[in-house]
Write an enzyme that holds these catalytic residues in place. Structure first.
Site, short mmCIF file in Angstrom:
data_model
loop_
_atom_site.label_atom_id
_atom_site.label_comp_id
_atom_site.label_asym_id
_atom_site.label_seq_id
_atom_site.Cartn_x
_atom_site.Cartn_y
_atom_site.Cartn_z
N ARG A 98 31.01 -14.26 -7.55
CA ARG A 98 32.45 -14.20 -7.33
C ARG A 98 32.85 -12.94 -6.56
O ARG A 98 33.73 -12.99 -5.70
CB ARG A 98 33.17 -14.22 -8.68
N LYS A 133 48.99 0.25 3.93
CA LYS A 133 49.51 -0.92 3.22
C LYS A 133 48.34 -1.82 2.86
O LYS A 133 48.09 -2.85 3.49
CB LYS A 133 50.54 -1.65 4.07
N LYS A 165 56.93 11.49 7.37
CA LYS A 165 57.73 10.29 7.55
C LYS A 165 59.19 10.57 7.18
O LYS A 165 59.54 11.68 6.81
CB LYS A 165 57.14 9.14 6.74
N GLU A 198 57.18 11.34 12.24
CA GLU A 198 57.89 10.11 12.56
C GLU A 198 59.24 10.43 13.18
O GLU A 198 59.97 11.30 12.69
CB GLU A 198 58.09 9.28 11.29
N ASP A 220 59.17 5.07 15.56
CA ASP A 220 59.33 4.05 14.54
C ASP A 220 60.52 3.15 14.84
O ASP A 220 61.66 3.61 15.00
CB ASP A 220 59.52 4.71 13.17
#
Length: 289
Positions: A98, A133, A165, A198, A220
């Site tokens: 698995r 992410k 950021k 950013e 951005d």
């Protein structure tokens, strides 16, 4: 921690999660010394990823397995093909089945989607980056899958690059203050750590350029037209990265601006696992290892 150490820890924890105090289905029905063979069958077209990891998973449980790779990471795969053959104790095959499948299916899905993105960038100088992410505790292999698909890795975590950021800037008080503090930190605490900042507007870009002291500017949620304007201001003094709202339909319009990098979380968090199957042959009669 080195890559192999991280991978061994990932495998150890994943097997512990799955096996617990024992694979009782196998322990109750199959003698411990029986040898078997299994093949990895491909049931969906795409880009194959996780071959090297699969072998490491098997060998983590039983170092002396016989593993025969019929394809390699990054190969195009088609329904009906066989990726590898493995001979080992049946207990080894069933305990690892698995984890091998979950890993390869997930990695192959990411590599396949990444390849779609990177194919769109052919002929441009822009390179595709992933992001943070990722799935908790599986980032190591998700980022490896991006590389297999032709992309490049952004920072691995919070520790290997400073990225200022929007929230950092807002909490700090201003873009100038954040840059000055980050630069001082690098000089006194963490030498050679790169700094990315950013920007959300053309005005932000101008303010960053007035300060300097950074390595890369993130643009951005800029439109391609705004990116072209920003690149004129930056004038190749720093690396540039476009991020936000970029997908397969518009990525070429962003690459055409000449921006150095395009970052996309979608290549990981929007990827669909591909269908693979580990089919075990009947154990070799009376074989013992």
């Amino acid at each position: 921690m080195e890559y192999n150490d991280q991978l061994n820890l990932l495998i150890k924890n994943a097997l512990a999660e799955d096996i617990g105090d024992g694979d009782h289905s196998t322990l109750s029905s199959i003698d411990a010394g029986v040898k078997g063979k299994a093949v990895l069958k491909i049931k969906e077209d795409g880009i194959l990823a996780g071959m090297v990891v699969a072998e490491k998973i098997f060998r983590f449980v039983q170092p002396d397995i016989d593993f025969t790779a019929l394809k390699k990471d990054g190969d195009a795969m088609q329904f009906g093909e066989v990726a590898f053959e493995v001979e080992a104790r049946v207990h080894t095959i069933l305990k690892t089945e698995r984890l091998v499948l979950n890993t390869m299916q997930r990695m192959s899905g990411i590599a396949t989607l990444t390849k779609l993105y990177t194919d769109k960038l052919k002929g441009y100088t822009t390179r595709l980056l992933d992001t943070r992410k990722t799935t908790p505790n599986f980032r190591l292999l998700e980022k490896e899958a991006v590389r297999i698909g032709g992309g490049f890795n952004h920072r691995f975590g919070l520790f290997d690059m400073i990225m200022l950021k929007d929230n950092h800037i807002d909490y700090c008080g201003s873009i100038e203050k954040a840059i000055h503090k980050a630069y001082e930190y690098v000089q006194t605490v963490k030498p050679r750590l790169k700094i990315e900042v950013e920007t959300r507007t053309i005005e932000d870009v101008k303010r960053v350029m007035a300060v300097g002291k950074i390595n890369r500017i993130m643009l951005d949620n800029f439109t391609p037209a705004l990116i072209i304007e920003a690149l004129k201001i930056i004038n190749k003094q720093y690396e540039t990265e476009a991020s936000g709202g970029i997908n397969l339909n518009n990525i070429q319009s962003y690459a055409a601006t000449g921006v150095d990098f395009i970052s996309s979380g979608a290549v990981i968090h929007q990827a669909k696992s591909l269908d693979l199957s580990l089919k075990a042959f009947l154990p070799v009669k009376d074989a013992r290892i």
